[in-house]
Design a protein around this motif. Structure first.
Motif, PDB file in Angstrom:
ATOM      1  N   SER A  38       1.038  -1.218  -0.084  1.00  0.00           N
ATOM      2  CA  SER A  38       0.020  -0.059  -0.132  1.00  0.00           C
ATOM      3  C   SER A  38       0.835   1.192   0.108  1.00  0.00           C
ATOM      4  CB  SER A  38      -0.945   0.015   1.115  1.00  0.00           C
ATOM      5  OG  SER A  38      -1.360  -1.284   1.447  1.00  0.00           O
ATOM      6  N   SER A  39       2.080   0.957   0.391  1.00  0.00           N
ATOM      7  CA  SER A  39       2.938   2.460   0.649  1.00  0.00           C
ATOM      8  C   SER A  39       4.208   2.310  -0.449  1.00  0.00           C
ATOM      9  CB  SER A  39       3.310   2.420   2.026  1.00  0.00           C
ATOM     10  OG  SER A  39       4.055   1.518   2.366  1.00  0.00           O
ATOM     11  N   SER A  40       4.190   1.116  -1.217  1.00  0.00           N
ATOM     12  CA  SER A  40       5.214   1.168  -2.249  1.00  0.00           C
ATOM     13  C   SER A  40       4.611   1.726  -3.697  1.00  0.00           C
ATOM     14  CB  SER A  40       5.857   0.193  -2.188  1.00  0.00           C
ATOM     15  OG  SER A  40       5.155  -1.029  -2.545  1.00  0.00           O
ATOM     16  N   LEU A  41       3.289   1.745  -3.780  1.00  0.00           N
ATOM     17  CA  LEU A  41       2.767   2.312  -4.980  1.00  0.00           C
ATOM     18  C   LEU A  41       2.202   3.642  -4.729  1.00  0.00           C
ATOM     19  CD1 LEU A  41       0.461  -0.998  -5.625  1.00  0.00           C
ATOM     20  CD2 LEU A  41       2.899  -0.299  -6.763  1.00  0.00           C
ATOM     21  N   VAL A  42       2.465   4.477  -5.723  1.00  0.00           N
ATOM     22  CA  VAL A  42       1.885   5.685  -5.538  1.00  0.00           C
ATOM     23  C   VAL A  42       0.443   5.947  -5.876  1.00  0.00           C
ATOM     24  CG1 VAL A  42       2.305   8.232  -6.627  1.00  0.00           C
ATOM     25  CG2 VAL A  42       3.952   6.338  -6.934  1.00  0.00           C
ATOM     26  N   PRO A  43      -0.217   6.659  -4.750  1.00  0.00           N
ATOM     27  CA  PRO A  43      -1.721   6.378  -4.634  1.00  0.00           C
ATOM     28  C   PRO A  43      -2.486   7.115  -5.962  1.00  0.00           C
ATOM     29  CG  PRO A  43      -0.871   7.605  -2.904  1.00  0.00           C
ATOM     30  CD  PRO A  43       0.387   7.025  -3.663  1.00  0.00           C
ATOM     31  N   VAL A  44      -1.791   8.435  -6.324  1.00  0.00           N
ATOM     32  CA  VAL A  44      -2.420   9.304  -7.291  1.00  0.00           C
ATOM     33  C   VAL A  44      -2.199   8.763  -8.757  1.00  0.00           C
ATOM     34  CG1 VAL A  44      -2.534  11.104  -5.544  1.00  0.00           C
ATOM     35  CG2 VAL A  44      -0.334  10.772  -7.178  1.00  0.00           C
ATOM     36  N   TYR A  45      -1.521   7.996  -9.093  1.00  0.00           N
ATOM     37  CA  TYR A  45      -1.479   7.467 -10.378  1.00  0.00           C
ATOM     38  C   TYR A  45      -2.016   6.155 -10.624  1.00  0.00           C
ATOM     39  CZ  TYR A  45       2.256  11.048 -10.840  1.00  0.00           C
ATOM     40  OH  TYR A  45       2.729  12.303 -10.952  1.00  0.00           O
ATOM     41  N   THR A  46      -2.600   5.870 -12.034  1.00  0.00           N
ATOM     42  CA  THR A  46      -2.939   4.512 -12.259  1.00  0.00           C
ATOM     43  C   THR A  46      -1.761   3.435 -12.232  1.00  0.00           C
ATOM     44  OG1 THR A  46      -2.782   4.913 -14.532  1.00  0.00           O
ATOM     45  CG2 THR A  46      -4.876   5.595 -13.688  1.00  0.00           C
ATOM     46  N   SER A 103      -6.941  -4.968  -3.959  1.00  0.00           N
ATOM     47  CA  SER A 103      -6.816  -5.566  -2.567  1.00  0.00           C
ATOM     48  C   SER A 103      -5.325  -5.837  -2.313  1.00  0.00           C
ATOM     49  CB  SER A 103      -7.448  -7.088  -2.298  1.00  0.00           C
ATOM     50  OG  SER A 103      -6.782  -8.020  -3.347  1.00  0.00           O
ATOM     51  N   GLY A 104      -5.099  -6.122  -1.099  1.00  0.00           N
ATOM     52  CA  GLY A 104      -3.658  -6.032  -0.566  1.00  0.00           C
ATOM     53  C   GLY A 104      -2.782  -7.104  -1.431  1.00  0.00           C
ATOM     54  N   GLY A 105      -3.349  -8.442  -1.689  1.00  0.00           N
ATOM     55  CA  GLY A 105      -2.679  -9.269  -2.483  1.00  0.00           C
ATOM     56  C   GLY A 105      -2.532  -8.749  -3.952  1.00  0.00           C
ATOM     57  N   MET A 106      -3.484  -8.102  -4.643  1.00  0.00           N
ATOM     58  CA  MET A 106      -3.358  -7.707  -5.697  1.00  0.00           C
ATOM     59  C   MET A 106      -2.394  -6.577  -6.225  1.00  0.00           C
ATOM     60  SD  MET A 106      -5.054  -9.445  -8.337  1.00  0.00           S
ATOM     61  CE  MET A 106      -5.838 -10.769  -8.003  1.00  0.00           C
ATOM     62  N   LYS A 107      -2.274  -5.790  -5.081  1.00  0.00           N
ATOM     63  CA  LYS A 107      -1.510  -4.694  -4.954  1.00  0.00           C
ATOM     64  C   LYS A 107      -0.051  -5.308  -4.872  1.00  0.00           C
ATOM     65  CE  LYS A 107      -3.751  -1.627  -1.956  1.00  0.00           C
ATOM     66  NZ  LYS A 107      -3.758  -0.811  -0.856  1.00  0.00           N
ATOM     67  N   GLN A 108       0.102  -6.124  -4.393  1.00  0.00           N
ATOM     68  CA  GLN A 108       1.620  -7.041  -4.220  1.00  0.00           C
ATOM     69  C   GLN A 108       2.044  -7.566  -5.614  1.00  0.00           C
ATOM     70  OE1 GLN A 108       4.242  -6.436  -2.935  1.00  0.00           O
ATOM     71  NE2 GLN A 108       4.145  -6.961  -0.826  1.00  0.00           N
ATOM     72  N   ARG A 109       0.863  -8.011  -6.124  1.00  0.00           N
ATOM     73  CA  ARG A 109       1.015  -8.706  -7.633  1.00  0.00           C
ATOM     74  C   ARG A 109       1.421  -7.278  -8.492  1.00  0.00           C
ATOM     75  NH1 ARG A 109      -1.358 -13.698  -8.601  1.00  0.00           N
ATOM     76  NH2 ARG A 109      -2.208 -14.447  -6.676  1.00  0.00           N
ATOM     77  N   VAL A 110       1.091  -6.094  -8.444  1.00  0.00           N
ATOM     78  CA  VAL A 110       1.246  -5.136  -9.058  1.00  0.00           C
ATOM     79  C   VAL A 110       2.720  -4.621  -8.833  1.00  0.00           C
ATOM     80  CG1 VAL A 110       0.964  -2.528  -9.612  1.00  0.00           C
ATOM     81  CG2 VAL A 110      -0.916  -4.092  -9.346  1.00  0.00           C
ATOM     82  N   ALA A 111       3.233  -4.785  -7.639  1.00  0.00           N
ATOM     83  CA  ALA A 111       4.515  -4.303  -7.274  1.00  0.00           C
ATOM     84  C   ALA A 111       5.457  -5.429  -7.916  1.00  0.00           C
ATOM     85  CB  ALA A 111       4.580  -4.283  -5.610  1.00  0.00           C
ATOM     86  N   ASP A 143       0.996  -7.670 -20.818  1.00  0.00           N
ATOM     87  CA  ASP A 143       1.445  -8.928 -20.995  1.00  0.00           C
ATOM     88  C   ASP A 143       2.204  -9.022 -19.265  1.00  0.00           C
ATOM     89  OD1 ASP A 143       1.383  -9.207 -23.366  1.00  0.00           O
ATOM     90  OD2 ASP A 143       3.277  -8.976 -23.795  1.00  0.00           O
ATOM     91  N   LEU A 144       2.706  -8.147 -18.617  1.00  0.00           N
ATOM     92  CA  LEU A 144       3.182  -7.906 -17.193  1.00  0.00           C
ATOM     93  C   LEU A 144       2.064  -8.423 -16.365  1.00  0.00           C
ATOM     94  CD1 LEU A 144       5.632  -5.263 -16.968  1.00  0.00           C
ATOM     95  CD2 LEU A 144       6.202  -7.515 -16.576  1.00  0.00           C
ATOM     96  N   MET A 145       0.959  -7.807 -16.602  1.00  0.00           N
ATOM     97  CA  MET A 145      -0.223  -8.087 -15.524  1.00  0.00           C
ATOM     98  C   MET A 145      -0.871  -9.175 -15.742  1.00  0.00           C
ATOM     99  SD  MET A 145      -1.908  -4.053 -15.334  1.00  0.00           S
ATOM    100  CE  MET A 145      -3.027  -4.546 -14.175  1.00  0.00           C
ATOM    101  N   ASN A 146      -0.819  -9.910 -17.077  1.00  0.00           N
ATOM    102  CA  ASN A 146      -1.190 -11.202 -17.285  1.00  0.00           C
ATOM    103  C   ASN A 146      -0.219 -12.269 -16.411  1.00  0.00           C
ATOM    104  OD1 ASN A 146      -3.722 -10.756 -18.416  1.00  0.00           O
ATOM    105  ND2 ASN A 146      -2.639 -10.633 -20.510  1.00  0.00           N
ATOM    106  N   LEU A 147       1.226 -11.782 -16.528  1.00  0.00           N
ATOM    107  CA  LEU A 147       1.972 -12.788 -16.104  1.00  0.00           C
ATOM    108  C   LEU A 147       1.804 -13.017 -14.555  1.00  0.00           C
ATOM    109  CD1 LEU A 147       4.829 -13.941 -16.808  1.00  0.00           C
ATOM    110  CD2 LEU A 147       5.724 -12.216 -15.927  1.00  0.00           C
ATOM    111  N   VAL A 148       1.636 -11.863 -13.993  1.00  0.00           N
ATOM    112  CA  VAL A 148       1.527 -11.844 -12.441  1.00  0.00           C
ATOM    113  C   VAL A 148       0.060 -12.336 -11.872  1.00  0.00           C
ATOM    114  CG1 VAL A 148       3.420 -10.380 -12.078  1.00  0.00           C
ATOM    115  CG2 VAL A 148       1.019  -9.296 -12.078  1.00  0.00           C
TER     116      VAL A 148
END
Lengths: 332, 331
Positions: free
Chosen positions: A101-109, A157-165, A135-140
């Motif tokens: 939650s804190s390693s992603l920038v909240p104001v950007y998509t 959600s928390g798990g999805m955020k970590q996937r984005v990270a 591709d990356l998002m499918n990969l994770v």
């Protein structure tokens, strides 16, 4: 013999605070081999996170790398300019942090954030970037990637955020990934999903993974070798099996005995005392005030890492004289 | 000698209302089904554990039991007394008497100790409120409590910031024990502590329970510590209990697919134990509109049409082993 990817030697990172110099990492040496998963285990304040920040040269102020060598494929990272480091971060070494939650920038998509990583290192057209991000998002394993990439981190959600990270860290296909407690903020069932994902991606991309955690269960599940840290020093380095079944350092053995197991009840042993203050750490071996085997020698000079058998190093004067109990793999 | 049914929780329900925005036109637009029909009982001198992932309602259950938040419906009997009725009544003395019997240990020892009070003040505060011991004996009692939890007399004059996390949790335990309660709720007491300190606190709690004959409601998401400390366990999912059994029985012979997945998901600190791939896909649905039928059905691999329609009731499969599943033991 497998190839060494990263070599850290005698690393010292100190924090110059008003209260005094905090010797967060004080003479740490280890190496990461190509394609392996290395565990970096220790309690809070043992210096595991600062070690990884030092490798990426992103130690926050007032911290500073005082001494040591960090070599990536034979090149000394400490001699690089900041500009050169910028092209290494992300492209060769990347990192995932504990709290998504804190390693992603909240104001950007999510799309913007991932595109920033891509365009920071190479010229890429918007269309190509879009395709790559998809591709990356499918990969994770983020479902409905086309829609979700236009959303903001708080919609995940928390798990999805970590996937984005993770997607962000892997965008440039680094050879080495530091994962700093990547699942501590997540629920167990989500943790299992994220750990599986990391394992799969590591295999698919052939990278090396450094798993930083305090969870002995995750270490057992994920890693092939382990570095045990205590109060800014390395206590023991061994293959995972050796470490669990034949620990040589008293701290490792106590740590194993203090962790409850899900598959059976056991008598939890206690590590007496507390983690020492790193401004004035104990003299000699930093574990000696809490160690039942400590002798006069342990108080005087810090022990150095010794190879007790191939691939098994321990920093303890007494290892020859003591027998320690590890996990047995059986019921006790 | 254990006495049965020291604490009885019957069909406990807690919904939190959700209001639309706006000051003048505030309207209830929905509700969070935080706890939805939870029943269990805790015997004297027993540690009963509630486990589940975040958002499953375990903390809300505990807080409602202590009447820290008002229940929507349901009953809680402590030693045969209906506590919600007591708390609704006007007799303040009676309310205090009940409060003395039940205490709580919170998750975060950094947030639950007032930084401007000395340890002596913190531990004696409940003694003052409940007039539990005579004024002259208060200091003595504080020292006694400090020793009980493994601290020293001279710690009494210090402030919370001078202590480490483990020591703070010991102080919290001392405060909870000050008025000699019979029932203690421990809400994730070790999850913010380091591994080596965790074992100390778990052992301390187990020792205290034995020596003082306390009943514990132990709330945790950490299944390994639950196995270590509790005698019986209830697994919660989205506000409901899905399985309840004695600890060994639950961990060795889990019948609910959710319990099975939860247990499999925990990595065991032994490289030889084969860890299986994560079985559960997806995430916990929103408690605002929980799924119809069995609440676990969207994530369950064995779900049938019946699971999507009819909500399974908790029934006794084996002696003392309760389960709410239409397809038990399918894994």
């Amino acid at each position: 013999m497998t190839e060494t990817l990263l070599k850290v030697e005698g690393l010292k990172t100190y924090f110059y605070t008003e209260a005094g110099i905090v010797k967060a990492v004080d003479g740490v040496s280890f190496d990461v081999r190509k394609g392996e998963t290395l565990g970096l285990v220790g309690e809070s304040g043992s210096g595991k996170t600062v070690t990884s920040l030092s490798v990426l040269r992103i130690v926050p102020k007032p911290g500073r790398i005082v001494e040591g060598k960090i070599e990536l494929k034979g090149e000394n990272l400490l001699a690089k300019s900041e500009k050169e480091m910028q092209s290494i971060r992300g492209r060769e070494i990347a990192m995932i942090f504990q709290d998504p939650s804190s390693s992603l920038v909240p104001v950007y998509t999510v799309e913007t954030q991932l595109r920033d990583v891509l365009s920071a290192h190479e010229k890429i057209s918007k269309d190509d970037a879009h395709k790559k991000i998809l591709d990356l998002m499918n990969l994770v394993g983020i479902p409905e990637a086309e829609i979700r990439m236009r959303e903001f981190p708080h919609q995940f959600s928390g798990g999805m955020k970590q996937r984005v990270a993770i997607a962000r860290a892997l965008a440039l296909e680094p050879e080495l990934l530091f994962a700093d407690e990547p699942t501590t903020a997540l629920d167990v069932t989500i943790q299992a999903q994220v750990l599986d994902l990391l394992e799969d991606l590591k295999k698919k991309m052939g990278m090396s993974l450094v798993m930083i955690t305090h969870d002995m269960g995750i270490i057992a599940k994920m890693t092939s070798r382990v570095v045990v840290m205590y109060a800014g020093n390395v206590a023991e380095i061994a293959k995972t099996d050796d470490l669990y079944y034949r620990p040589r350092h008293p701290y490792t053995a106590l740590l194993l005995a203090a962790v409850p197991r899900l598959d059976r009840k056991k008598t939890l042993s206690i590590i007496p005392g507390n983690i020492p203050n790193l401004i004035e750490p104990p003299s000699g071996c930093r574990f000696h005030p809490r160690c039942e085997f400590a002798t006069k020698k342990c108080e005087e000079a810090p022990p150095v890492l010794e190879e007790v058998e191939p691939d098994h190093f321990v920093a303890c004067y007494e290892w020859k004289n003591i027998t320690l109990k590890g996990e047995t793999g059986k019921n006790d | 000698m254990t006495e049965e049914n020291f604490l009885q929780v019957k069909n406990l329900v807690k919904y939190f209302p959700i209001y639309s925005r706006g000051v003048l036109t505030k309207k209830q637009v929905g509700q969070v089904h935080a706890v939805d029909g939870v029943s269990f009982n805790i015997n004297k001198q027993e540690t009963f554990a509630l486990v589940g992932e975040s958002g499953c309602g375990k903390t809300t259950t505990a807080r409602v039991i202590l009447n820290l938040i008002e229940p929507t419906s349901g009953e809680v009997l402590l030693d045969g007394e209906n506590i919600f009725e007591k708390f609704k009544g006007s007799d303040k003395k009676e309310k205090l008497k009940l409060r003395r019997k039940m205490q709580m240990i919170f998750q975060n020892p950094y947030g639950s100790l007032d930084p401007r009070m000395t340890i002596c003040d913190i531990i004696s505060e409940p003694l003052v409120i409940h007039k539990h011991v005579a004024k002259e004996c208060r200091c003595e009692r504080v020292y006694e409590l400090l020793k009980l939890v493994g601290l020293e007399e001279y710690h009494a004059e210090r402030y919370p910031h001078e202590f480490s996390g483990g020591q703070r949790q010991r102080i919290c335990i001392a405060r909870a024990l000050a008025v000699e309660p019979e029932f203690i709720v421990a809400d994730e007491p070790v999850s913010s502590l380091d591994v080596s300190i965790r074992a100390q606190i778990l052992n301390l709690l187990a020792d205290l329970q034995k020596s003082m004959g306390l009943s514990f409601l132990y709330i945790s998401h950490d299944l390994s510590s639950v196995r270590q400390i509790s005698q019986r366990v209830a697994v919660m999912y989205l506000g409901e209990i899905v399985e309840l059994a004695e600890t060994d029985e639950l961990f060795d012979n889990p019948l609910h697919p959710y319990t099975q997945a939860l247990i499999e998901a925990v990595p065991i600190p032994d490289p030889k134990t084969k860890n299986v791939k994560a079985r559960l896909r997806g995430e916990v649905p929103s408690p605002i509109n929980p799924p119809l039928g069995c609440r676990f059905n969207p994530r369950c691999t064995h779900a049938t049409a019946a699971c999507r329609e009819k909500k399974p009731e908790l029934f006794e499969v084996d002696k003392g082993h309760f389960l709410a599943c239409a397809q038990p033991g399918q894994a």
